[in-house]
Design an enzyme around this catalytic site. Sequence first.
Site, PDB file in Angstrom:
ATOM      1  N   CYS A 187      72.063  31.242  50.606  1.00  0.00           N
ATOM      2  CA  CYS A 187      73.666  31.081  51.058  1.00  0.00           C
ATOM      3  C   CYS A 187      74.397  32.274  50.788  1.00  0.00           C
ATOM      4  CB  CYS A 187      74.288  29.688  50.456  1.00  0.00           C
ATOM      5  SG  CYS A 187      75.667  29.095  51.455  1.00  0.00           S
ATOM      6  N   ASP A 195      80.082  28.556  39.170  1.00  0.00           N
ATOM      7  CA  ASP A 195      80.478  29.974  39.445  1.00  0.00           C
ATOM      8  C   ASP A 195      80.595  30.349  40.707  1.00  0.00           C
ATOM      9  OD1 ASP A 195      77.717  29.656  40.557  1.00  0.00           O
ATOM     10  OD2 ASP A 195      77.017  31.373  38.939  1.00  0.00           O
ATOM     11  N   GLU A 233      75.087  34.005  29.636  1.00  0.00           N
ATOM     12  CA  GLU A 233      76.528  33.490  30.503  1.00  0.00           C
ATOM     13  C   GLU A 233      77.646  34.325  30.085  1.00  0.00           C
ATOM     14  OE1 GLU A 233      76.779  31.370  33.025  1.00  0.00           O
ATOM     15  OE2 GLU A 233      74.490  30.690  32.871  1.00  0.00           O
ATOM     16  N   CYS A 293      67.200  26.982  54.245  1.00  0.00           N
ATOM     17  CA  CYS A 293      68.093  26.209  53.128  1.00  0.00           C
ATOM     18  C   CYS A 293      67.566  24.733  53.174  1.00  0.00           C
ATOM     19  CB  CYS A 293      69.735  26.216  53.565  1.00  0.00           C
ATOM     20  SG  CYS A 293      70.694  25.255  52.551  1.00  0.00           S
ATOM     21  N   CYS A 309      74.438  20.369  55.657  1.00  0.00           N
ATOM     22  CA  CYS A 309      75.712  21.237  55.535  1.00  0.00           C
ATOM     23  C   CYS A 309      76.483  21.164  56.750  1.00  0.00           C
ATOM     24  CB  CYS A 309      74.987  22.679  55.384  1.00  0.00           C
ATOM     25  SG  CYS A 309      76.173  23.919  55.313  1.00  0.00           S
ATOM     26  N   TYR A 327      83.652  27.123  32.023  1.00  0.00           N
ATOM     27  CA  TYR A 327      82.697  27.530  32.763  1.00  0.00           C
ATOM     28  C   TYR A 327      81.543  27.501  31.588  1.00  0.00           C
ATOM     29  CZ  TYR A 327      78.681  29.844  34.707  1.00  0.00           C
ATOM     30  OH  TYR A 327      77.569  30.226  35.218  1.00  0.00           O
ATOM     31  N   CYS A 352      70.312  30.214  56.877  1.00  0.00           N
ATOM     32  CA  CYS A 352      70.471  28.795  57.112  1.00  0.00           C
ATOM     33  C   CYS A 352      69.228  28.218  57.346  1.00  0.00           C
ATOM     34  CB  CYS A 352      71.397  28.657  58.041  1.00  0.00           C
ATOM     35  SG  CYS A 352      73.114  28.786  57.568  1.00  0.00           S
TER      36      CYS A 352
END
Length: 359
Positions: A198, A146, A45, A208, A214, A128, A205
């Site tokens: 995405c 993020d 991270e 997804c 969405c 974060y 799409c």
Amino acid sequence: MASASPSRLLLDWYDRHARRLPWRVSPEDRNLGEVPDPYRIWLSEVMLQQTTVAAVKDYFEKFTRSWPTVTDLAEAAEEDVMKAWAGLGYYSRARNLKKCAETVARDHDGRFPEDEEALLKLPGIGPYTAAAIATIAFDRRAAVVDGNVERVLTRLFQIETPLPDAKPEIKAKMAELTPDERPGDFAQAVMDLGATICTPRRPACALCPWRSICRVQSSALAETLPRKAPKKEKPTRFGAAFVAVDAATGAVLLRRRPPRGLLGGMSEVPGTEWAEDFDLQDAVSLAPFPADWQQRPVEVKHTFTHFHLRLTVYRADLVVSATPLLDDAWWSAPDVIESEALPTVMKKALAAAVERPRK
């Protein structure tokens, strides 16, 4: 029959399509009882901040080979850590990495705290990173946001407020979506959705798992989100770099930058300060010592977070025995210079010093 919840839809997709990453425990391995290593999650991270997965993989594998545990990293020489980090940028992260490892080893018996509040007290760990470690390493419920998550959620909920003003709303939505069961896998699933489906341009799409819920799926609006406030124009600073070369061996004179500030603790060739009003006409007078400094034909251009930099490079071929050695400086031989803790801008300066003019 009740429809599956958004978190269930995404976790089912993640179980089939999770990315294979060197710091990640796959859903299959989690089912077999393997648990994430907090040290590897923390290290990945920190490395991934402002950097891509592709750029980080080799660095991560090198670090974990050299220092397999947080205690190993705590005991490492800071210079070796900086050398291993060279090229990843944002060098304050490397300094904080070492401090954090030392704190965990000294104050926590080599074990990372499990909750966000305690993690936030460690050097270099912000909101974060604390949330990411708590949820991915320890399965604590936390909202991890993020850049990938921002993109997914602004589209999912049609959040048209520009960033950074939209961040509180995005985090609140992520908190609502994050389930009590498998919150760490859910956080990674949203990240993977943003990285693979995405995407910023031409989101897939049709593939997804959230397409039915969405608000902007398959519309032209999707590629406009997330919206961002106009960026301020970065100023340009100028300076000079002086590459001194041992005429007999090809060794290059390097010195260490101050431990604090931009590129703190890294190696560099001697140079001037960087300023918007730097006067190139006076550059040679600012050289570290008198020599036959020759201006190189290639100017170095580099961009930092807050400014652009343009460096004029000078080279002098010298007899080492007749050259005064600067404080905190050394001659780096050609066969070891690649292992020095040189930031990218200094590697560019060295390259410019040897590049020949084009005919």
